[in-house]
Design a protein around this motif. Structure first.
Motif, short mmCIF file in Angstrom:
data_model
loop_
_atom_site.label_atom_id
_atom_site.label_comp_id
_atom_site.label_asym_id
_atom_site.label_seq_id
_atom_site.Cartn_x
_atom_site.Cartn_y
_atom_site.Cartn_z
N LYS A 98 1.23 -1.58 0.20
CA LYS A 98 -0.24 0.43 0.43
C LYS A 98 0.52 0.42 -0.52
O LYS A 98 0.32 2.45 -0.78
CB LYS A 98 -0.96 0.44 0.79
CG LYS A 98 -1.66 -0.77 1.12
CD LYS A 98 -3.07 -0.92 2.30
CE LYS A 98 -2.31 -0.96 4.24
NZ LYS A 98 -3.31 -0.69 4.73
N PHE A 99 1.29 1.38 0.69
CA PHE A 99 2.75 2.47 0.86
C PHE A 99 2.83 2.61 -0.16
O PHE A 99 3.43 3.43 -0.46
CB PHE A 99 4.07 1.97 2.12
CG PHE A 99 4.50 3.42 2.06
CD1 PHE A 99 4.50 4.89 2.90
CD2 PHE A 99 6.31 3.44 1.54
CE1 PHE A 99 5.30 5.21 3.08
CE2 PHE A 99 7.25 4.05 1.78
CZ PHE A 99 6.49 5.63 2.18
N VAL A 100 4.07 2.15 -1.38
CA VAL A 100 4.13 1.82 -2.37
C VAL A 100 3.29 2.53 -3.93
O VAL A 100 4.28 3.07 -3.62
CB VAL A 100 5.16 0.53 -2.63
CG1 VAL A 100 5.74 0.43 -4.32
CG2 VAL A 100 6.32 -0.23 -1.61
N VAL A 101 2.69 1.83 -3.86
CA VAL A 101 1.69 2.87 -4.11
C VAL A 101 1.04 3.64 -4.03
O VAL A 101 1.06 4.81 -4.86
CB VAL A 101 0.10 1.33 -4.58
CG1 VAL A 101 -0.88 2.49 -5.41
CG2 VAL A 101 -0.06 0.03 -5.17
N CYS A 102 0.94 3.98 -2.58
CA CYS A 102 0.58 5.54 -2.09
C CYS A 102 1.97 6.45 -3.20
O CYS A 102 1.65 7.40 -3.65
CB CYS A 102 0.02 5.36 -1.22
SG CYS A 102 -1.22 5.20 -0.90
N MET A 103 3.13 6.21 -2.66
CA MET A 103 4.56 7.36 -2.97
C MET A 103 4.37 7.26 -4.80
O MET A 103 4.39 8.16 -4.69
CB MET A 103 5.40 6.04 -2.27
CG MET A 103 5.93 6.50 -0.66
SD MET A 103 5.27 7.96 -0.52
CE MET A 103 6.61 8.98 -0.85
N VAL A 104 3.84 6.17 -5.07
CA VAL A 104 3.76 5.90 -6.79
C VAL A 104 2.87 7.23 -7.46
O VAL A 104 2.77 7.91 -8.41
CB VAL A 104 4.06 5.05 -7.65
CG1 VAL A 104 3.36 4.41 -8.89
CG2 VAL A 104 4.91 4.11 -7.46
N TYR A 105 1.54 6.84 -6.93
CA TYR A 105 0.56 7.58 -7.31
C TYR A 105 1.13 9.19 -6.43
O TYR A 105 0.52 10.21 -7.43
CB TYR A 105 -0.29 7.95 -6.34
CG TYR A 105 -1.28 5.85 -6.93
CD1 TYR A 105 -1.07 5.98 -8.31
CD2 TYR A 105 -2.47 5.72 -5.95
CE1 TYR A 105 -1.34 4.82 -8.31
CE2 TYR A 105 -3.23 4.89 -6.43
CZ TYR A 105 -2.58 4.22 -7.51
OH TYR A 105 -3.74 3.08 -8.65
N LEU A 106 1.73 9.77 -5.45
CA LEU A 106 2.01 11.15 -5.13
C LEU A 106 2.80 11.73 -6.26
O LEU A 106 3.09 12.21 -6.54
CB LEU A 106 2.58 11.29 -3.64
CG LEU A 106 3.44 12.02 -3.11
CD1 LEU A 106 2.44 13.48 -3.23
CD2 LEU A 106 4.12 11.96 -2.35
#
Length: 163
Positions: free
Chosen positions: A143-151
């Motif tokens: 989840k953290f990796v996906v959110c950082m990619v979205y950011l």
């Protein structure tokens, strides 16, 4: 109006990153909402491909968020009590003034949950708690990796269009 949508979108991105650690907030879907708000501005042309792919990814990760800890617990011989204990332990770990409580809490919660389910077998409870904890860590990391990619995508698109 564009700057209001941009600001709310950035807030959604930050809340989404926090939601990747907090079990009460769905991190990737909130981050995706930030991307949607960015594309709703007049300065950014609508790109349905990016929105569609990122939405699909957010939904898949949101589903995996429930599946991965459960599979980790089951694989290590745990029960639903261990899964519930993991979630409750995480919430208590976040609230309690204990260093690294968000890491210690899920493990202790899963262990206590398994002891409630079967108090006679402490070795099995420890093994199931380990599986639940590893599943929680894997899910949180995804989840953290996906959110950082979205950011990163948000910042790249915003920087490119709001010069």
């Amino acid at each position: 109006m564009d700057y209001i949508l941009l600001s709310i979108g950035l807030i959604c991105m930050i809340v989404g990153i926090l939601g990747s650690f907090l079990p009460v907030l769905p991190g990737p879907p909130i981050s995706w909402l930030g991307l949607l708000l960015l594309f709703c501005t007049d300065a950014v042309p609508m790109n349905y491909w990016i929105l569609g792919i990122t939405l699909f990814l957010a939904v898949v990760v949101a589903i995996l968020d429930y599946v991965i800890p459960a599979k980790g617990t089951k694989r290590f011989g745990g029960s639903k009590y261990g899964i519930w204990g993991t979630n409750i332990g995480l919430i208590i770990g976040l609230i309690a003034p204990v260093p690294l409580g968000f890491i210690i809490g899920p493990f202790v919660g899963a262990f206590v949950g398994e002891l409630i389910y079967n108090s006679s077998d402490k070795k099995r409870a420890f093994k199931a708690a380990t599986g639940s904890f590893l599943g929680f860590l894997a899910s949180t990391f995804i989840k953290f990796v996906v959110c950082m990619v979205y950011l990163g995508l948000f910042l790249y698109i915003a920087w490119d269009n709001f010069k």
